[in-house]
Design a protein around this motif. Structure first.
Motif, PDB file in Angstrom:
ATOM      1  N   VAL A 159       0.843  -1.198   0.000  1.00 17.96           N
ATOM      2  CA  VAL A 159       0.000   0.000   0.000  1.00 17.96           C
ATOM      3  C   VAL A 159       0.878   1.249   0.000  1.00 17.96           C
ATOM      4  N   ALA A 160       1.993   1.181   0.722  1.00 22.71           N
ATOM      5  CA  ALA A 160       2.903   2.334   0.794  1.00 22.71           C
ATOM      6  C   ALA A 160       3.411   2.701  -0.600  1.00 22.71           C
ATOM      7  N   ARG A 161       3.716   1.686  -1.419  1.00 27.00           N
ATOM      8  CA  ARG A 161       4.210   1.951  -2.778  1.00 27.00           C
ATOM      9  C   ARG A 161       3.111   2.614  -3.613  1.00 27.00           C
ATOM     10  N   LEU A 162       1.883   2.143  -3.486  1.00 23.72           N
ATOM     11  CA  LEU A 162       0.773   2.729  -4.241  1.00 23.72           C
ATOM     12  C   LEU A 162       0.504   4.169  -3.810  1.00 23.72           C
ATOM     13  N   MET A 163       0.738   4.436  -2.522  1.00 21.12           N
ATOM     14  CA  MET A 163       0.479   5.781  -2.016  1.00 21.12           C
ATOM     15  C   MET A 163       1.544   6.789  -2.447  1.00 21.12           C
ATOM     16  N   GLU A 164       2.572   6.311  -3.147  1.00 19.03           N
ATOM     17  CA  GLU A 164       3.592   7.219  -3.659  1.00 19.03           C
ATOM     18  C   GLU A 164       3.064   8.070  -4.819  1.00 19.03           C
ATOM     19  N   ARG A 165       1.953   7.656  -5.385  1.00 18.03           N
ATOM     20  CA  ARG A 165       1.367   8.438  -6.479  1.00 18.03           C
ATOM     21  C   ARG A 165       0.985   9.821  -5.975  1.00 18.03           C
ATOM     22  N   ASP A 166       1.429  10.853  -6.691  1.00 16.97           N
ATOM     23  CA  ASP A 166       1.156  12.229  -6.262  1.00 16.97           C
ATOM     24  C   ASP A 166      -0.332  12.512  -6.152  1.00 16.97           C
ATOM     25  N   ASP A 167      -1.117  12.005  -7.121  1.00 16.47           N
ATOM     26  CA  ASP A 167      -2.541  12.335  -7.120  1.00 16.47           C
ATOM     27  C   ASP A 167      -3.266  11.709  -5.934  1.00 16.47           C
ATOM     28  N   PHE A 168      -2.827  10.490  -5.524  1.00 16.68           N
ATOM     29  CA  PHE A 168      -3.440   9.864  -4.351  1.00 16.68           C
ATOM     30  C   PHE A 168      -3.098  10.657  -3.089  1.00 16.68           C
ATOM     31  N   GLU A 169      -1.830  11.062  -2.979  1.00 14.88           N
ATOM     32  CA  GLU A 169      -1.405  11.833  -1.804  1.00 14.88           C
ATOM     33  C   GLU A 169      -2.179  13.147  -1.706  1.00 14.88           C
ATOM     34  N   GLU A 170      -2.335  13.799  -2.845  1.00 10.71           N
ATOM     35  CA  GLU A 170      -3.031  15.086  -2.863  1.00 10.71           C
ATOM     36  C   GLU A 170      -4.501  14.933  -2.477  1.00 10.71           C
ATOM     37  N   ARG A 171      -5.133  13.892  -2.981  1.00 13.19           N
ATOM     38  CA  ARG A 171      -6.558  13.707  -2.686  1.00 13.19           C
ATOM     39  C   ARG A 171      -6.785  13.397  -1.215  1.00 13.19           C
ATOM     40  N   SER A 179     -11.562   5.581  -4.204  1.00 19.26           N
ATOM     41  CA  SER A 179     -12.220   4.277  -4.189  1.00 19.26           C
ATOM     42  C   SER A 179     -11.170   3.172  -4.270  1.00 19.26           C
ATOM     43  N   LEU A 180     -11.457   2.029  -3.662  1.00 20.48           N
ATOM     44  CA  LEU A 180     -10.502   0.931  -3.620  1.00 20.48           C
ATOM     45  C   LEU A 180     -10.125   0.461  -5.022  1.00 20.48           C
ATOM     46  N   HIS A 181     -11.104   0.479  -5.957  1.00 21.19           N
ATOM     47  CA  HIS A 181     -10.815  -0.034  -7.294  1.00 21.19           C
ATOM     48  C   HIS A 181      -9.768   0.797  -8.029  1.00 21.19           C
ATOM     49  N   GLU A 182      -9.591   2.064  -7.618  1.00 19.33           N
ATOM     50  CA  GLU A 182      -8.598   2.905  -8.274  1.00 19.33           C
ATOM     51  C   GLU A 182      -7.175   2.419  -8.027  1.00 19.33           C
ATOM     52  N   PHE A 183      -6.956   1.767  -6.877  1.00 19.79           N
ATOM     53  CA  PHE A 183      -5.644   1.214  -6.579  1.00 19.79           C
ATOM     54  C   PHE A 183      -5.289   0.094  -7.557  1.00 19.79           C
ATOM     55  N   PHE A 184      -6.304  -0.505  -8.154  1.00 24.45           N
ATOM     56  CA  PHE A 184      -6.047  -1.642  -9.036  1.00 24.45           C
ATOM     57  C   PHE A 184      -5.650  -1.206 -10.447  1.00 24.45           C
ATOM     58  N   TYR A 185      -5.826   0.066 -10.755  1.00 33.05           N
ATOM     59  CA  TYR A 185      -5.468   0.515 -12.109  1.00 33.05           C
ATOM     60  C   TYR A 185      -3.979   0.309 -12.403  1.00 33.05           C
ATOM     61  N   PRO A 186      -3.064   0.828 -11.557  1.00 27.01           N
ATOM     62  CA  PRO A 186      -1.638   0.600 -11.842  1.00 27.01           C
ATOM     63  C   PRO A 186      -1.252  -0.870 -11.769  1.00 27.01           C
ATOM     64  N   LEU A 202       6.541   3.026 -23.577  1.00 24.85           N
ATOM     65  CA  LEU A 202       6.582   4.471 -23.764  1.00 24.85           C
ATOM     66  C   LEU A 202       5.342   5.128 -23.192  1.00 24.85           C
ATOM     67  N   GLY A 203       5.508   6.391 -22.828  1.00 26.60           N
ATOM     68  CA  GLY A 203       4.378   7.174 -22.345  1.00 26.60           C
ATOM     69  C   GLY A 203       4.837   8.578 -22.008  1.00 26.60           C
ATOM     70  N   GLY A 204       3.894   9.448 -21.683  1.00 22.06           N
ATOM     71  CA  GLY A 204       4.231  10.802 -21.258  1.00 22.06           C
ATOM     72  C   GLY A 204       4.758  10.790 -19.831  1.00 22.06           C
ATOM     73  N   THR A 205       5.336  11.899 -19.425  1.00 21.96           N
ATOM     74  CA  THR A 205       5.875  11.977 -18.066  1.00 21.96           C
ATOM     75  C   THR A 205       4.782  11.812 -17.007  1.00 21.96           C
ATOM     76  N   ASP A 206       3.535  12.086 -17.385  1.00 17.40           N
ATOM     77  CA  ASP A 206       2.435  11.909 -16.436  1.00 17.40           C
ATOM     78  C   ASP A 206       2.114  10.437 -16.196  1.00 17.40           C
ATOM     79  N   GLN A 207       2.743   9.541 -16.987  1.00 19.77           N
ATOM     80  CA  GLN A 207       2.523   8.102 -16.815  1.00 19.77           C
ATOM     81  C   GLN A 207       3.689   7.428 -16.083  1.00 19.77           C
ATOM     82  N   HIS A 208       4.540   8.225 -15.457  1.00 21.01           N
ATOM     83  CA  HIS A 208       5.738   7.728 -14.771  1.00 21.01           C
ATOM     84  C   HIS A 208       5.435   6.569 -13.829  1.00 21.01           C
ATOM     85  N   PHE A 209       4.476   6.764 -12.930  1.00 16.20           N
ATOM     86  CA  PHE A 209       4.166   5.739 -11.931  1.00 16.20           C
ATOM     87  C   PHE A 209       3.611   4.476 -12.585  1.00 16.20           C
ATOM     88  N   ASN A 210       2.652   4.647 -13.488  1.00 13.98           N
ATOM     89  CA  ASN A 210       2.017   3.488 -14.128  1.00 13.98           C
ATOM     90  C   ASN A 210       3.023   2.643 -14.903  1.00 13.98           C
TER      91      ASN A 210
END
Length: 414
Positions: A159-171, A179-186, A202-210
């Motif tokens: 869970v700690a690794r998933l919480m490294e996402r900036d958007d999750f921390e901000e929210r 929602s719990l299902h959002e954790f399953f996306y990455p 490949l991806g944009g810089t906004d896809q770094h975590f994924n």
């Protein structure tokens, strides 16, 4: 990596260097660069193409030049014989990528996914050879996972690794729900890389975590880890915001040649090098030459924009269309003349009309309020005469020319 490089002859080493110069051009971050070089070297040594993955949730089917930053990099790999794996997230698209979102994205229906995917395929064909692209849908494997499989997958990350996402921390900091299902996306995006056994994603810089999730799960499943290649986000015509249709600062790859060229001429001078590097098919040597000439003053920014505009039109239409678009721009904007070829609109309505209604009816502007603003800003002409009154009426005659801004013309045919 050293062992692989030591096995190559001089010709093969030169080929590794050539490909690396192409692949690293314009890239924001490679994780890690030495692994990319090792993979390229190994592919040359074994005569085995690399698998290059691009994942897409087909939620916005209108492709613009901002999207082509990644697509052009995919094309470079394809031109060197590597395999492009285009992954349509028909399963993950129903959840929605939470990246950069302050709230969960609305899930897509099956019909929306299929429609958007079809549009992507048609538009991507303007950048890559779609006949040589592997098309995958992640429902092929994700829909087959049972609940035990999902639990095991979830057990491979904390869970700690998933919480490294900036958007999750901000929210969480703002007290907004996740929602719990959002954790399953990455998790699912990472598992896609396991199934595809891709070498590079490949991806944009906004896809770094994924994208890093792909490396994480490949390692957990005993696979060779993919390299993450992150491309910069392209600023739009305003020079500030990321290129976006909603910001109206974009150049769409389906737009008319004249519109494309005209928009290219409004790109801020300071972004010229970035545009040449990221969205054209020029070689690293050509881009470096343009950069030097701009810095030395040998190449005027206006002339660089003319070259860029012609290049964009040539890439998405053809050379003839590019030449005509340039001629049109020079004729209309430099010399202030009316273009030779103007779209004709058949008029079957009343012979008298308000200018505001006329602009909307001719689809030169999308709404009456927008038409009024354009008139107030002195951006509307009837037969070359500026319209200054938002309540103005006009008598419609055969051959009447209506102009909005610098690029939009319509000729009335009664």
């Amino acid at each position: 990596m050293t062992n692989v490089m030591e096995q190559l002859n001089q010709e093969q080493l030169a080929e590794v260097k050539r490909q690396m110069e192409i692949y690293t051009q314009g890239v924001q971050e490679i994780i890690p660069t030495e692994e990319l070089e090792a993979k390229v070297a190994k592919s040359i040594l074994e005569n085995r193409p690399l698998k290059i993955k691009l994942g897409l949730d087909p939620s916005a089917p209108d492709v613009h030049l901002g999207h082509t930053v990644v697509l052009n990099k995919m094309r470079q790999f394809q031109e060197n014989g590597h395999i492009i794996q285009l992954l349509i997230g028909d399963f993950t698209g129903k959840i929605g990528d939470p990246t950069g979102k302050s709230v969960a994205r609305k899930p897509l229906t099956d019909e929306e996914v299929k429609h958007n995917a079809k549009t992507y395929f048609e538009q991507f064909g303007k950048v890559m050879d779609m006949d040589k692209v592997e098309l995958h849908y992640n429902s092929e494997w994700l829909s087959k996972l049972n609940f035990e499989d999902v639990i095991q997958l979830a057990g491979k990350i904390t869970v700690a690794r998933l919480m490294e996402r900036d958007d999750f921390e901000e929210r969480i900091a703002l007290g907004k729900p996740i929602s719990l299902h959002e954790f399953f996306y990455p998790l699912m995006q990472g598992y896609d890389s396991v199934e595809l056994e891709c070498d590079i994603e490949l991806g944009g810089t906004d896809q770094h975590f994924n994208i890093l999730m792909g490396r994480h799960f490949q390692e957990k499943f005993g696979k060779e880890k993919q390299v993450a290649m992150l491309m910069p986000l392209l600023e739009g015509l305003d020079g500030v915001e990321k290129m976006s249709k909603s910001k109206n600062n974009y150049i769409g790859i389906d737009e008319a040649p004249q519109e494309m060229f005209g928009k290219a001429m409004s790109i801020p001078d300071e972004l010229m090098n970035k545009y040449f590097e990221l969205i054209t098919d020029f070689t690293p040597e050509q881009n470096e030459s343009i950069k030097r000439d701009l810095e030395s003053g040998k190449l005027h920014p206006r002339d660089a924009k003319m070259l860029l505009g012609k290049t964009i039109v040539r890439m998405y239409h053809d050379k003839e269309a590019a030449e005509k678009a340039e001629q049109h721009f020079v004729s209309v904007f430099r010399e202030g003349s009316v273009p030779d070829e103007i779209p004709v609109a058949e008029w079957k309505g009343n012979k008298e009309s308000s200018v505001v209604d006329l602009l909307v009816e001719l689809q030169l502007l999308s709404s009456k309020s927008e038409a009024r603003r354009m008139i107030e800003n002195k951006g509307v002409k009837i037969n070359g005469e500026k319209v200054e009154d938002t309540r103005a009426e006009v008598s419609l005659t055969d051959g009447l020319i209506v102009q909005v801004g610098k690029r939009k013309f319509k000729k009335i045919k009664m």
